[in-house]
Design a protein around this motif. Structure first.
Motif, short mmCIF file in Angstrom:
data_model
loop_
_atom_site.label_atom_id
_atom_site.label_comp_id
_atom_site.label_asym_id
_atom_site.label_seq_id
_atom_site.Cartn_x
_atom_site.Cartn_y
_atom_site.Cartn_z
N ILE A 285 0.83 -1.21 0.00
CA ILE A 285 0.00 0.00 0.00
C ILE A 285 0.86 1.27 0.00
O ILE A 285 2.04 1.22 0.32
N THR A 295 -7.70 7.11 3.46
CA THR A 295 -7.65 5.71 3.04
C THR A 295 -6.39 5.47 2.21
O THR A 295 -6.17 6.18 1.22
N CYS A 297 -3.81 3.86 -0.49
CA CYS A 297 -4.05 3.33 -1.83
C CYS A 297 -3.47 1.92 -1.90
O CYS A 297 -2.26 1.72 -1.69
N ALA A 309 -6.19 0.07 -9.30
CA ALA A 309 -5.39 1.28 -9.10
C ALA A 309 -4.01 1.14 -9.75
O ALA A 309 -3.52 2.07 -10.39
N HIS A 339 -10.83 7.09 -5.50
CA HIS A 339 -9.87 6.36 -6.33
C HIS A 339 -8.97 7.34 -7.09
O HIS A 339 -7.75 7.19 -7.10
N GLN A 342 -6.58 9.27 -4.91
CA GLN A 342 -5.46 8.41 -4.50
C GLN A 342 -4.46 8.25 -5.64
O GLN A 342 -3.26 8.49 -5.45
N ILE A 343 -4.94 7.86 -6.81
CA ILE A 343 -3.94 7.56 -7.85
C ILE A 343 -3.22 8.82 -8.35
O ILE A 343 -2.06 8.77 -8.71
N VAL A 346 -0.52 9.27 -5.79
CA VAL A 346 0.53 8.25 -5.91
C VAL A 346 1.35 8.47 -7.19
O VAL A 346 2.56 8.23 -7.22
#
Ligand code: ARG
Length: 458
Positions: A285, A295, A297, A309, A339, A342-343, A346
């Motif tokens: 993660i 939360t 990823c 993801a 989602h 998060q991406i 990241v």
């Protein structure tokens, strides 16, 4: 075309002692359309003339000469003079221009810039639902607008064709494939098999194990599993293409999630290098707490299989390298807000230029609800999109037969009107709010009274 601002400024300049260029700078667009289309604040004049703004506004209103063909009404509200333009005339004028000018509104402001618009992205062996219709229509509209403005535009269909569920579907097909005739309504039948295999998996762990093995085999490109999976794709695409054909939707690239399966290892390595990839109960993660996202990823599951993801991250890397994009827009429902947050966060760890990570934008949209409530597979209230489009054409045909029975090319016009009405309904609704699908509104030809919401992006 009439320049309303100039016209208003010119008329005011005949009353007050100020030139029209100066006046034009003061004319505003009221935030609330209830207050007219243009407003002239009288506060500055109040100081000079030593009169209250309201009485100045009243004076101007009494003296101003306004062509009623251009301005419908002038009102005084507070210290403002509000102008309401004659929309009928404007609409006619714009429509006339669109009709007669070769390339009305076209520009080259986007020259040298590349925009990816990702839209539609239905899932293989699952129904193309009304949410997919929204992304398809909004995405294609954005694509068309950007293209018209001179951007190098790339429309991508990121098909949902990968994931552990395909292990189950393959097993279902192996067990019951010969019970179904997949030449007709294949998606419904594949869904039926999927429901059956899910039930069986709950009762029998051995079956569940076989499903997992199937997915592993698919990942290893086992010919038999690949063949079944390809069959699902072909059958689904035949169905999706019927919808795309009716709507005249095209893509520059159709690349499913599976395309990125062999590109995920590099993402893992880059994330490992960044030092942010953590182990958590056997899974991999990235914690995003310090970025305000509670939360984490999930990048890889406990069993090592790649997930949604991770494939999206591989797609970002691939798109940056392949298209050198300035913006990459994802037209996806708001249920996936987290989602994308998060991406996008990241993606900053992948070591790519900031230009790319800054250019990632989620264009989210609201759900579509039937007048009777939410759509549900279980209650049989899911509308098949192809049927919906055909129904719209039929309804348009009926209206034409009633109102204009002698019209030539009835079929062709009904198709244009029916499909156009569905598209208009989608694009004219607020993008973020949930939309209600109501035939009485969609095919109401008694004038357009709704506020049209622009598809505002960033
Ligand atoms: N296939 C997904 C769905 O139907 C949408 C994919 C959105 N695009 C993406 N790059 N994740 O929900």
């Amino acid at each position: 075309m009439i320049d309303f601002k100039q016209e208003i400024a010119e008329q005011i300049s005949k009353i007050v002692n100020m030139n029209k260029e100066e006046l034009e700078k003061y004319i505003e667009k009221p935030k609330d359309l209830k207050n007219g289309d243009y407003a002239f604040p009288c506060f500055r004049l109040a100081k000079e003339l030593k009169k209250s703004p309201t009485s100045i506004a009243e004076d101007i209103k009494n003296q101003i000469h306004i062509d009623e063909d251009i301005i419908e009404k002038v009102d005084v509200v507070g210290g403002y003079l509000n102008f309401y333009i004659q929309k009928d005339k404007l609409t006619k004028e714009v429509v006339f221009k669109i009709d007669n000018e070769e390339e009305y509104g076209k520009s080259r402001i986007g020259e040298g810039k590349t925009i990816i618009v990702e839209y539609s992205a239905p899932n293989i062996a699952k129904p193309f639902h009304i949410g997919h219709l929204r992304t398809t229509l909004i995405g294609r509209a954005l694509y068309n607008v950007y293209k018209y403005l001179g951007y190098n535009t790339i429309g991508i269909n990121h098909l949902g064709d990968y994931g552990t569920q395909f292990g189950k579907m393959i097993e279902g097909y192996k067990l019951w494939g010969n019970e179904y005739n997949l030449d007709e309504n294949p998606i419904e039948k594949l869904m039926d098999m999927y429901v059956r295999i899910n039930t069986l998996c709950k009762e029998d762990v051995e079956v569940l194990e076989r499903c997992r093995d199937n997915f592993k085999l698919l990942e290893q490109k086992d010919p038999y599993c690949v063949e079944i999976w390809e069959k699902f794709k072909t059958l689904s695409m035949i169905e999706f293409n019927k919808i795309y054909d009716l709507l005249n939707i095209k893509f520059d690239s159709i690349k499913g999630e599976s395309f990125y399966a062999d590109k995920t290892q590099e993402v893992i390595e880059l994330l490992e290098k960044s030092g942010k990839l953590q182990e958590s109960n056997g899974a991999k993660i990235v914690d995003l707490e310090d970025k305000g996202i509670n939360t984490p990823c999930i990048i890889e599951k406990t069993n090592g299989s790649s997930i949604y993801a991770l494939r999206d991250l591989a797609a970002i890397l691939y798109r940056a390298r392949t298209y050198d994009f300035d913006k990459c827009l994802y037209v996806v429902a708001y249920e996936q807000n987290l989602h994308f947050k998060q991406i996008f966060e990241v993606a900053k760890l992948l070591g790519i230029d900031e230009k790319y990570t800054n250019g990632l934008k989620h264009v989210s949209y609201g759900m579509v609800r039937l007048l009777t409530g939410k759509m549900s597979t279980r209650e049989g209230t899911v509308v098949k999109i192809e049927d919906l489009l055909k129904e719209s054409i039929d309804r348009a045909k009926k209206i034409i037969s009633e109102k204009n029975p002698d019209l030539q090319d009835k079929e062709e016009i009904a198709k244009k009107v029916g499909i156009g009405a569905v598209i208009f309904n989608d694009l004219s609704s607020d993008r973020i709010k949930d939309e209600i699908f109501d035939w009485n509104i969609i095919l109401n030809f008694q004038g357009e009274t709704r506020t049209i919401y622009p598809i505002y992006i960033c």
